[in-house]
Design a protein around this motif. Structure first.
Motif, PDB file in Angstrom:
ATOM      1  N   GLY A  29     -58.335  -1.298 -22.578  1.00  0.00           N
ATOM      2  CA  GLY A  29     -57.516  -2.414 -23.027  1.00  0.00           C
ATOM      3  C   GLY A  29     -56.044  -2.088 -22.862  1.00  0.00           C
ATOM      4  O   GLY A  29     -55.671  -1.146 -22.145  1.00  0.00           O
ATOM      5  N   ASP A  30     -55.173  -2.827 -23.558  1.00  0.00           N
ATOM      6  CA  ASP A  30     -53.735  -2.579 -23.469  1.00  0.00           C
ATOM      7  C   ASP A  30     -53.280  -1.456 -24.396  1.00  0.00           C
ATOM      8  O   ASP A  30     -52.235  -0.842 -24.156  1.00  0.00           O
ATOM      9  CB  ASP A  30     -52.960  -3.860 -23.823  1.00  0.00           C
ATOM     10  CG  ASP A  30     -53.215  -4.985 -22.834  1.00  0.00           C
ATOM     11  OD1 ASP A  30     -53.544  -4.679 -21.664  1.00  0.00           O
ATOM     12  OD2 ASP A  30     -53.100  -6.161 -23.231  1.00  0.00           O
ATOM     13  N   ASP A 138     -61.261  -4.387 -31.055  1.00  0.00           N
ATOM     14  CA  ASP A 138     -60.043  -4.820 -30.370  1.00  0.00           C
ATOM     15  C   ASP A 138     -59.400  -3.618 -29.694  1.00  0.00           C
ATOM     16  O   ASP A 138     -58.939  -2.683 -30.360  1.00  0.00           O
ATOM     17  CB  ASP A 138     -59.083  -5.452 -31.380  1.00  0.00           C
ATOM     18  CG  ASP A 138     -57.820  -6.010 -30.715  1.00  0.00           C
ATOM     19  OD1 ASP A 138     -57.755  -6.011 -29.462  1.00  0.00           O
ATOM     20  OD2 ASP A 138     -56.912  -6.438 -31.453  1.00  0.00           O
ATOM     21  N   ARG A 142     -57.977  -7.151 -25.341  1.00  0.00           N
ATOM     22  CA  ARG A 142     -59.385  -7.220 -24.880  1.00  0.00           C
ATOM     23  C   ARG A 142     -60.287  -6.812 -26.039  1.00  0.00           C
ATOM     24  O   ARG A 142     -60.057  -5.780 -26.685  1.00  0.00           O
ATOM     25  CB  ARG A 142     -59.606  -6.305 -23.680  1.00  0.00           C
ATOM     26  CG  ARG A 142     -61.057  -5.934 -23.414  1.00  0.00           C
ATOM     27  CD  ARG A 142     -61.208  -5.132 -22.142  1.00  0.00           C
ATOM     28  NE  ARG A 142     -61.298  -6.015 -20.982  1.00  0.00           N
ATOM     29  CZ  ARG A 142     -61.249  -5.595 -19.723  1.00  0.00           C
ATOM     30  NH1 ARG A 142     -61.068  -4.312 -19.456  1.00  0.00           N
ATOM     31  NH2 ARG A 142     -61.377  -6.468 -18.734  1.00  0.00           N
ATOM     32  N   THR A 143     -61.273  -7.635 -26.305  1.00  0.00           N
ATOM     33  CA  THR A 143     -62.245  -7.345 -27.361  1.00  0.00           C
ATOM     34  C   THR A 143     -63.595  -7.049 -26.732  1.00  0.00           C
ATOM     35  O   THR A 143     -64.079  -7.809 -25.888  1.00  0.00           O
ATOM     36  CB  THR A 143     -62.372  -8.525 -28.338  1.00  0.00           C
ATOM     37  OG1 THR A 143     -61.105  -8.747 -28.973  1.00  0.00           O
ATOM     38  CG2 THR A 143     -63.419  -8.242 -29.400  1.00  0.00           C
ATOM     39  N   VAL A 144     -64.191  -5.952 -27.140  1.00  0.00           N
ATOM     40  CA  VAL A 144     -65.553  -5.635 -26.723  1.00  0.00           C
ATOM     41  C   VAL A 144     -66.458  -5.777 -27.942  1.00  0.00           C
ATOM     42  O   VAL A 144     -66.003  -5.668 -29.087  1.00  0.00           O
ATOM     43  CB  VAL A 144     -65.659  -4.211 -26.136  1.00  0.00           C
ATOM     44  CG1 VAL A 144     -64.821  -4.088 -24.883  1.00  0.00           C
ATOM     45  CG2 VAL A 144     -65.239  -3.165 -27.159  1.00  0.00           C
ATOM     46  N   VAL A 162     -68.681  -6.725 -22.639  1.00  0.00           N
ATOM     47  CA  VAL A 162     -67.274  -6.954 -22.306  1.00  0.00           C
ATOM     48  C   VAL A 162     -67.180  -8.407 -21.849  1.00  0.00           C
ATOM     49  O   VAL A 162     -67.259  -8.694 -20.643  1.00  0.00           O
ATOM     50  CB  VAL A 162     -66.779  -5.986 -21.219  1.00  0.00           C
ATOM     51  CG1 VAL A 162     -65.258  -6.054 -21.085  1.00  0.00           C
ATOM     52  CG2 VAL A 162     -67.223  -4.558 -21.517  1.00  0.00           C
ATOM     53  N   ASP A 164     -64.917 -10.783 -21.469  1.00  0.00           N
ATOM     54  CA  ASP A 164     -63.909 -11.307 -20.550  1.00  0.00           C
ATOM     55  C   ASP A 164     -64.118 -10.839 -19.112  1.00  0.00           C
ATOM     56  O   ASP A 164     -63.577 -11.415 -18.174  1.00  0.00           O
ATOM     57  CB  ASP A 164     -62.493 -10.936 -21.031  1.00  0.00           C
ATOM     58  CG  ASP A 164     -62.208  -9.448 -20.906  1.00  0.00           C
ATOM     59  OD1 ASP A 164     -63.154  -8.649 -21.002  1.00  0.00           O
ATOM     60  OD2 ASP A 164     -61.024  -9.087 -20.722  1.00  0.00           O
ATOM     61  N   ALA A 165     -64.943  -9.780 -18.945  1.00  0.00           N
ATOM     62  CA  ALA A 165     -65.234  -9.280 -17.602  1.00  0.00           C
ATOM     63  C   ALA A 165     -66.657  -9.601 -17.165  1.00  0.00           C
ATOM     64  O   ALA A 165     -67.033  -9.321 -16.016  1.00  0.00           O
ATOM     65  CB  ALA A 165     -65.016  -7.768 -17.557  1.00  0.00           C
TER      66      ALA A 165
END
Length: 302
Positions: A29-30, A138, A142-144, A162, A164-165
């Motif tokens: 993530g970031d 978090d 991006r949240t997994v 995941v 968003d991916a």
């Protein structure tokens, strides 16, 4: 095959290992990253941690997909960090000690003394964060989702989604290139768990061993798992013999026999028939004895 990275989606990597054809995971993530499983020993974990630092310098957390040794004996290399799992730490320590003795002995019998020493010397790191149900983690932008599953391949399976991916890290619920392991599995419940996991139709599915696949590959293996469950049921009903089920199953006969043996281990024997009460004893009907009289009847009226 040398150890290598495969980037399956934006900042989502799979580390393919030569040892046991294993697939470990990394989601970045970031602000932090999540490490999925850590390998067979502390030495393997150090190699993995070094490879991760070539991709990111963000702080990490660790997730165990389940308690089999090849998925968590390398965690000592990751220092102090959050370690997520379904089963608690006491279970991991107890079961880890059993596995360490077993696999060190196995490697010695196979002539792999150095590997035996590596496993025996690995410091076990039990989980310190419990997953019950589902946990959204978090990573910064991006949240997994860490999701408890099963019982299926084990009694403490966990997968990582995941969203968003479009990636699902399935652990050993799915395997590519080798049949699944039923040694400590739950053959009837396993396919149901996989069907549930695939309900959101992930684009990429990463097995615990073997190359990543797509949704349709995972669907195919889910059907094979369901076929094993069906054959176990038909053996139970007496419709098939164990030999017939083993020879005509979707996986090699050895795997099928392990699945059937595991199913029998989990299935309680039929209850003993309840003792039937003895029929009530009835007395014979009474015998009526009539006295015989010799009557002389005068019909003349005299």
């Amino acid at each position: 095959m040398n150890d290598r990275w495969i980037e399956v989606a934006d900042r989502v990597w799979v580390r393919r290992l030569e040892e046991l054809d294993q697939s470990l995971g990394l989601v970045v993530g970031d602000e932090s990253c999540l490490v999925l499983d850590t390998g067979v020993s502390a030495d393997a974990g150090f190699a993995y941690a070094t490879a991760i630092r070539e991709l990111t310098d963000l702080p990490w957390q660790v997730a165990y997909t389940h308690d089999h040794f090849d998925h968590w004996f390398g965690t000592a290399a990751f220092g102090e960090s959050a370690v997520w799992a379904v089963a608690d730490g006491a279970h991991y320590v107890r079961f880890g000690d059993e596995q360490r003795r077993k696999w060190a002995a196995k490697y010695r019998l196979d002539g792999r003394e150095q590997d035996a020493r590596r496993i025996a010397a690995s410091r076990l790191v039990p989980p310190n964060c419990r997953v019950q149900g589902a946990v959204g983690l978090d990573l910064g932008g991006r949240t997994v989702v860490l999701r408890q599953v099963g019982p299926a391949h084990s009694d403490n399976d966990m997968v990582v989604e995941v969203p968003d991916a479009g990636v699902l890290f399935a652990g050993d619920l799915l395997e590519q290139g080798a049949p699944p392991s039923y040694d400590s599995a739950f053959p009837i419940e396993w396919p149901q768990a996989v069907e549930y996991l695939l309900s959101w139709k992930p684009r990429i599915v990463v097995p615990g061993h073997g190359e990543p696949g797509d949704y349709w590959w995972a669907r195919s293996q889910a059907r094979d798992l369901a076929e094993v469950a069906r054959l176990c049921a038909e053996v139970a009903q007496g419709f098939l013999t164990e030999d017939e089920a083993a020879e005509h199953g979707p996986f090699p006969p050895g795997t099928m026999r392990t699945a059937i043996a595991r199913w029998k281990e989990l299935t309680p024997p039929p209850p003993e028939p309840a003792p039937q009460p003895e029929p009530a004893r009835t007395l014979p009907p009474p015998v009526v004895v009539y006295d015989f009289f010799d009557y002389s009847v005068d019909l003349t009226g005299n």
